[in-house]
Motif scaffolding. Structure first.
Motif, short mmCIF file in Angstrom:
data_model
loop_
_atom_site.label_atom_id
_atom_site.label_comp_id
_atom_site.label_asym_id
_atom_site.label_seq_id
_atom_site.Cartn_x
_atom_site.Cartn_y
_atom_site.Cartn_z
N CYS A 187 39.80 28.00 45.29
CA CYS A 187 41.23 28.26 44.92
C CYS A 187 42.05 27.02 45.66
CB CYS A 187 41.74 29.79 45.94
SG CYS A 187 43.49 29.94 45.79
N SER A 198 49.68 21.47 40.86
CA SER A 198 50.16 22.88 40.29
C SER A 198 49.23 23.61 39.65
CB SER A 198 51.61 22.64 39.53
OG SER A 198 50.95 21.96 38.39
N VAL A 199 49.28 25.08 39.71
CA VAL A 199 48.31 25.81 39.13
C VAL A 199 48.69 25.87 37.51
CG1 VAL A 199 47.58 26.69 41.06
CG2 VAL A 199 49.55 27.75 39.56
N TRP A 211 45.16 26.90 46.20
CA TRP A 211 46.12 26.99 47.23
C TRP A 211 45.65 27.46 48.65
CZ3 TRP A 211 46.07 29.34 42.84
CH2 TRP A 211 45.99 30.86 42.84
N SER A 212 44.31 27.49 48.53
CA SER A 212 43.66 27.89 49.91
C SER A 212 43.78 26.94 51.13
CB SER A 212 42.13 28.00 49.73
OG SER A 212 41.51 28.11 50.80
N THR A 213 43.74 27.34 52.31
CA THR A 213 43.83 26.49 53.37
C THR A 213 42.59 25.60 53.53
OG1 THR A 213 43.14 28.22 54.67
CG2 THR A 213 45.56 27.72 54.86
N ASN A 262 40.73 31.49 39.95
CA ASN A 262 42.08 31.82 39.41
C ASN A 262 42.08 33.47 39.10
OD1 ASN A 262 42.45 29.31 38.38
ND2 ASN A 262 41.15 29.27 36.53
N ALA A 268 53.31 27.61 40.90
CA ALA A 268 53.46 27.11 42.40
C ALA A 268 54.85 27.03 42.64
CB ALA A 268 52.90 25.58 42.27
N LYS A 310 43.03 21.86 51.33
CA LYS A 310 44.03 21.22 51.93
C LYS A 310 44.50 19.97 50.92
CE LYS A 310 47.53 23.17 53.04
NZ LYS A 310 48.20 23.91 52.12
N PRO A 322 45.94 33.10 48.95
CA PRO A 322 44.66 32.46 48.48
C PRO A 322 43.67 33.55 48.03
CG PRO A 322 45.24 31.23 50.47
CD PRO A 322 46.21 32.44 50.36
N LEU A 323 43.09 33.30 46.98
CA LEU A 323 42.21 34.25 46.33
C LEU A 323 40.63 34.52 46.92
CD1 LEU A 323 43.01 33.07 42.62
CD2 LEU A 323 44.05 35.00 43.91
N TYR A 343 50.80 32.31 37.00
CA TYR A 343 50.90 31.51 38.05
C TYR A 343 52.11 30.44 38.05
CZ TYR A 343 46.17 33.30 39.52
OH TYR A 343 45.35 34.40 39.85
#
Lengths: 155, 86
Positions: free
Chosen positions: A142, A154-155, A144-146, A120, B63, A149, B82-83, B61
């Motif tokens: 994370c 939603s965050v 939304w990291s690749t 976060n 989306a 997948k 991405p973090l 945040y």
């Protein structure tokens, strides 16, 4: 009572002793420490010669505050939390410390602290290689990291 | 209505756009998907981050999707790849 939770993002060399002093308390029998360091990694024959950290500082502070509130809600005996994170060009060190009366809570809390930070807190790390190229890393934590997948929540 | 928002770019998105920060006029209210589309129109190379990015509106945040946000002059909207802290 909301014990102090100093957190800081700094371009200067970090002192582990300073962080220990920030969380030490006569009521605490345990301090858990996590120190994040730079691994001398090799990736496809390229050696990591350093890291560069960038942050959305205003938001990193507000997210740290939320993270500390989360930790305190789960482990009410946690007394002090201190998180320091380097910015800019880095070799080690990222010392994080959590203190509590007994060791179980502080050990559990620091695990969660690291996991939540990786998920976060708006901080980004770029690895710089001896081949003069570089790449931005992504934490699997994370959403939304690749590297993650399967998740589209939603965050 | 239109709001003059401060768009902040970080990490890879700075390299893709060549910009760290810019003022952009954005209709409001607006869906987060439409905010992203608007930024893609300004900087096509941002498409590299498609499906690997979220936004942060006033340091919260959001989306990229159907969520509607209301923006005011001076609000910060950040592009968040991405973090990788910690």
């Amino acid at each position: 009572d909301a014990a102090s939770t100093p957190t800081s993002l700094s371009r200067d060399w970090l002192s582990v002793q300073e962080v220990v002093d920030a969380v030490s308390s006569s009521s605490c029998g345990a301090i858990s420490v996590f120190i994040g360091t730079t691994r001398e990694d090799e990736l496809d024959g390229r050696k990591v010669i350093g890291l560069e950290y960038e942050a959305y500082e205003l938001m990193a502070q507000s997210e740290f505050t939320k993270l500390c509130a989360d930790i305190r809600e789960r482990w009410p005996t946690v007394t002090h939390i201190c998180v320091h994170h380097r910015l800019g060009w880095v070799r080690p060190v990222l010392p994080w410390q959590i203190s509590s009366p007994h060791r179980h809570d502080s050990q559990q809390a620091i695990q969660r602290c690291i996991d939540q930070l990786k998920a976060n807190i708006p901080i980004w790390k770029k690895e710089v290689y001896d081949t003069q190229d570089s790449s931005w890393k992504e934490n699997a934590e994370c959403s939304w990291s690749t590297r993650n997948k399967s998740s589209s929540e939603s965050v | 209505m239109t709001a003059q928002v401060c768009v902040l770019y970080f990490a890879k998105s700075v390299e893709l756009t060549g910009v760290k920060e810019e003022i952009v006029a954005v209709p409001t209210p607006i869906s987060s998907r439409d905010v992203w589309r608007l930024l893609l129109q300004r900087h096509q190379r941002l498409s590299v981050l498609q499906d690997q990015v979220v936004l942060a509106v006033r340091q919260q945040y959001v989306a990229v999707g159907d969520q509607v946000v209301t923006l005011a002059d001076g609000d910060e909207v950040a592009v968040v790849p991405p973090l990788s802290g910690g």
